[in-house]
Motif scaffolding. Structure first.
Motif, PDB file in Angstrom:
ATOM      1  N   LEU A 198      40.178   5.806  38.435  1.00 45.24           N
ATOM      2  CA  LEU A 198      38.850   6.235  37.976  1.00 45.24           C
ATOM      3  C   LEU A 198      38.304   7.318  38.883  1.00 45.24           C
ATOM      4  CD1 LEU A 198      36.700   3.059  37.146  1.00 45.24           C
ATOM      5  CD2 LEU A 198      38.112   4.406  35.590  1.00 45.24           C
ATOM      6  N   LEU A 199      37.590   8.259  38.280  1.00 49.48           N
ATOM      7  CA  LEU A 199      36.622   9.057  39.028  1.00 49.48           C
ATOM      8  C   LEU A 199      35.375   8.187  39.102  1.00 49.48           C
ATOM      9  CD1 LEU A 199      35.307  11.520  40.331  1.00 49.48           C
ATOM     10  CD2 LEU A 199      34.887  12.424  38.026  1.00 49.48           C
ATOM     11  N   ARG A 200      35.175   7.544  40.258  1.00 45.63           N
ATOM     12  CA  ARG A 200      34.069   6.620  40.410  1.00 45.63           C
ATOM     13  C   ARG A 200      32.734   7.335  40.220  1.00 45.63           C
ATOM     14  NH1 ARG A 200      33.817   2.494  43.794  1.00 45.63           N
ATOM     15  NH2 ARG A 200      31.753   2.318  42.844  1.00 45.63           N
ATOM     16  N   ASN A 201      31.858   6.702  39.487  1.00 44.47           N
ATOM     17  CA  ASN A 201      30.469   7.124  39.396  1.00 44.47           C
ATOM     18  C   ASN A 201      29.696   5.941  38.872  1.00 44.47           C
ATOM     19  OD1 ASN A 201      28.778   9.508  39.895  1.00 44.47           O
ATOM     20  ND2 ASN A 201      28.169   9.269  37.754  1.00 44.47           N
ATOM     21  N   HIS A 202      28.439   5.835  39.240  1.00 46.09           N
ATOM     22  CA  HIS A 202      27.686   4.644  38.855  1.00 46.09           C
ATOM     23  C   HIS A 202      27.187   4.705  37.418  1.00 46.09           C
ATOM     24  CE1 HIS A 202      28.166   2.973  42.735  1.00 46.09           C
ATOM     25  NE2 HIS A 202      27.398   3.856  43.362  1.00 46.09           N
ATOM     26  N   TRP A 203      27.379   5.828  36.748  1.00 48.30           N
ATOM     27  CA  TRP A 203      27.055   5.926  35.325  1.00 48.30           C
ATOM     28  C   TRP A 203      28.015   6.904  34.675  1.00 48.30           C
ATOM     29  CZ3 TRP A 203      24.490   8.649  39.045  1.00 48.30           C
ATOM     30  CH2 TRP A 203      24.410  10.035  38.868  1.00 48.30           C
ATOM     31  N   VAL A 204      28.139   6.773  33.343  1.00 51.05           N
ATOM     32  CA  VAL A 204      28.861   7.747  32.533  1.00 51.05           C
ATOM     33  C   VAL A 204      27.942   8.159  31.393  1.00 51.05           C
ATOM     34  CG1 VAL A 204      31.122   6.779  33.132  1.00 51.05           C
ATOM     35  CG2 VAL A 204      29.943   5.981  31.071  1.00 51.05           C
ATOM     36  N   GLN A 205      28.351   9.176  30.628  1.00 48.69           N
ATOM     37  CA  GLN A 205      27.520   9.591  29.500  1.00 48.69           C
ATOM     38  C   GLN A 205      27.527   8.503  28.432  1.00 48.69           C
ATOM     39  OE1 GLN A 205      30.533  11.025  30.070  1.00 48.69           O
ATOM     40  NE2 GLN A 205      31.683  10.811  28.166  1.00 48.69           N
ATOM     41  N   GLY A 206      26.526   8.547  27.559  1.00 53.35           N
ATOM     42  CA  GLY A 206      26.357   7.502  26.558  1.00 53.35           C
ATOM     43  C   GLY A 206      27.190   7.683  25.322  1.00 53.35           C
ATOM     44  N   SER A 207      28.356   8.298  25.437  1.00 58.17           N
ATOM     45  CA  SER A 207      29.263   8.476  24.311  1.00 58.17           C
ATOM     46  C   SER A 207      30.689   8.386  24.821  1.00 58.17           C
ATOM     47  CB  SER A 207      29.038   9.840  23.640  1.00 58.17           C
ATOM     48  OG  SER A 207      30.002  10.059  22.623  1.00 58.17           O
TER      49      SER A 207
ATOM     50  N   GLN B  97      29.881  15.073  39.221  1.00 66.22           N
ATOM     51  CA  GLN B  97      31.009  15.042  40.154  1.00 66.22           C
ATOM     52  C   GLN B  97      30.533  14.878  41.600  1.00 66.22           C
ATOM     53  OE1 GLN B  97      34.402  17.977  38.887  1.00 66.22           O
ATOM     54  NE2 GLN B  97      32.520  18.673  37.891  1.00 66.22           N
ATOM     55  N   ALA B  98      29.369  15.419  41.895  1.00 71.43           N
ATOM     56  CA  ALA B  98      28.850  15.370  43.266  1.00 71.43           C
ATOM     57  C   ALA B  98      27.931  14.177  43.509  1.00 71.43           C
ATOM     58  CB  ALA B  98      28.090  16.663  43.568  1.00 71.43           C
ATOM     59  N   ALA B  99      27.622  13.397  42.481  1.00 65.56           N
ATOM     60  CA  ALA B  99      26.673  12.300  42.620  1.00 65.56           C
ATOM     61  C   ALA B  99      27.156  11.297  43.669  1.00 65.56           C
ATOM     62  CB  ALA B  99      26.483  11.592  41.281  1.00 65.56           C
ATOM     63  N   PRO B 100      26.286  10.870  44.579  1.00 58.34           N
ATOM     64  CA  PRO B 100      26.700   9.952  45.644  1.00 58.34           C
ATOM     65  C   PRO B 100      27.036   8.569  45.105  1.00 58.34           C
ATOM     66  CG  PRO B 100      24.331  10.298  45.702  1.00 58.34           C
ATOM     67  CD  PRO B 100      24.871  11.269  44.697  1.00 58.34           C
TER      68      PRO B 100
ATOM     69  N   LEU C 122      35.575  17.856  44.678  1.00 58.32           N
ATOM     70  CA  LEU C 122      34.598  16.813  44.408  1.00 58.32           C
ATOM     71  C   LEU C 122      35.248  15.604  43.751  1.00 58.32           C
ATOM     72  CD1 LEU C 122      31.568  18.913  43.083  1.00 58.32           C
ATOM     73  CD2 LEU C 122      31.814  17.858  45.341  1.00 58.32           C
ATOM     74  N   VAL C 123      36.149  15.865  42.819  1.00 54.56           N
ATOM     75  CA  VAL C 123      36.830  14.765  42.134  1.00 54.56           C
ATOM     76  C   VAL C 123      37.668  13.961  43.104  1.00 54.56           C
ATOM     77  CG1 VAL C 123      38.616  14.241  40.423  1.00 54.56           C
ATOM     78  CG2 VAL C 123      36.810  15.871  39.865  1.00 54.56           C
ATOM     79  N   ALA C 124      38.420  14.652  43.955  1.00 55.54           N
ATOM     80  CA  ALA C 124      39.311  13.961  44.889  1.00 55.54           C
ATOM     81  C   ALA C 124      38.545  13.005  45.798  1.00 55.54           C
ATOM     82  CB  ALA C 124      40.083  14.979  45.724  1.00 55.54           C
ATOM     83  N   ALA C 125      37.328  13.369  46.148  1.00 55.39           N
ATOM     84  CA  ALA C 125      36.541  12.535  47.060  1.00 55.39           C
ATOM     85  C   ALA C 125      36.090  11.231  46.418  1.00 55.39           C
ATOM     86  CB  ALA C 125      35.326  13.313  47.547  1.00 55.39           C
TER      87      ALA C 125
END
Length: 282
Positions: A146-155, A249-252, A132-135
């Motif tokens: 970066l491990l791309r994602n449209h959000w990260v945790q708030g900390s 990790q799987a979030a589109p 999942l990370v590699a994708a």
């Protein structure tokens, strides 16, 4: 007027054991141009005492005490509105980010103007799914990844002020996840720095510093998210942590998945699961 410094918010509430670890850790990892803003919620005296011990530290810039739990929006907007740093952050009082986190994330921001919100990683190695990370991995100038994602945790995140200036403050009832999605729709690149900068999330029962050793410990002091989802045991809470790791990790990366009929479909699936099991996914 903005300077090149970093302004960091820590909100403390009813967790003196954690604050006595997280606050000195944060202060020790701050460079000289970092300013820590402390917002204390509630009237728990042991927690307030733990905060008061460090109010004179040279990295502590502002302190505010709210006798009720003001939640996330008011203290976050307080920092965003009144600070002057080119970079903004929040570290939760139950988190210990990697000692190099600020230097690494700020260097990445300076090298890549398009980075919006980038962060540390709070899940243990056993939760990482390499496929999942590699994708979702992407490389950027300066050797950053970066491990791309449209959000990260708030900390344990670092945010450019230019991003805040464009997106605006948190709206009433808006989560940090929703705010990050707004920034992504405006073209900012968000995600977790890779190789991961670990953040020890002490509320995860697998943390060596957790207060959740038994089910009785957990029931007595459950986090709000656990109460909302009906989680009642340490094993269930651990399973939810693992599930959360897989979700992010799987979030589109297709932003259309977070609006319109696609969002309604996802929310319907959440409601169905809640009706059938009594629990909603993280």
């Amino acid at each position: 007027m903005s300077d090149d410094g970093v302004d960091i918010l820590m909100i403390t509430y009813d967790r003196p054991e954690y604050v006595r670890l997280s606050l000195p850790h944060l202060l020790a990892t701050c460079p000289p141009d970092a300013r820590v803003w402390l917002w204390h919620n509630g009237t728990d005296q042991p927690t307030l005492d733990a905060v008061e011990e460090f109010r004179g530290h040279p990295r502590v810039h502002r302190f505010h005490h709210n006798p009720v739990n003001a939640g996330l929006t008011e203290p976050t907007n307080w920092l965003w509105r009144e600070s002057t740093g080119a970079y903004l952050s929040k570290v939760d009082d139950d988190c210990l980010p990697d000692p190099t986190w600020l230097d690494t994330l700020r260097r990445a921001h300076r090298d890549v103007p398009g980075f919006g919100v980038i962060g540390t990683w709070r899940f243990p190695p056993e939760d990482v799914d390499d496929s999942l990370v590699a994708a979702k991995l992407a490389d950027y100038p300066g050797g950053h990844r970066l491990l791309r994602n449209h959000w990260v945790q708030g900390s344990g995140y670092l945010l450019k002020r230019e991003t805040l200036d464009q997106v605006g403050p948190l709206r009433d009832g808006e989560t940090f996840t929703a705010w990050c999605l707004r920034s992504a729709r405006l073209g900012w690149t968000n995600g977790w720095y890779h190789p991961f900068l670990p953040e020890d999330h002490m509320d995860d029962p697998r943390s060596p510093h957790t207060i959740y050793r038994t089910d009785a410990d957990f029931l007595a002091r459950r986090p709000l998210s656990a109460r909302r989802t009906g989680v009642a045991t340490v094993a269930e809470w651990t399973a939810q942590m693992r599930h959360s790791a897989r979700v992010v990790q799987a979030a589109p990366l297709d932003l259309r998945e977070y609006q319109g009929w696609r969002l309604r479909r996802r929310n319907a699936a959440r409601r169905i699961r809640l009706a059938l099991t009594g629990r909603a996914p993280w």
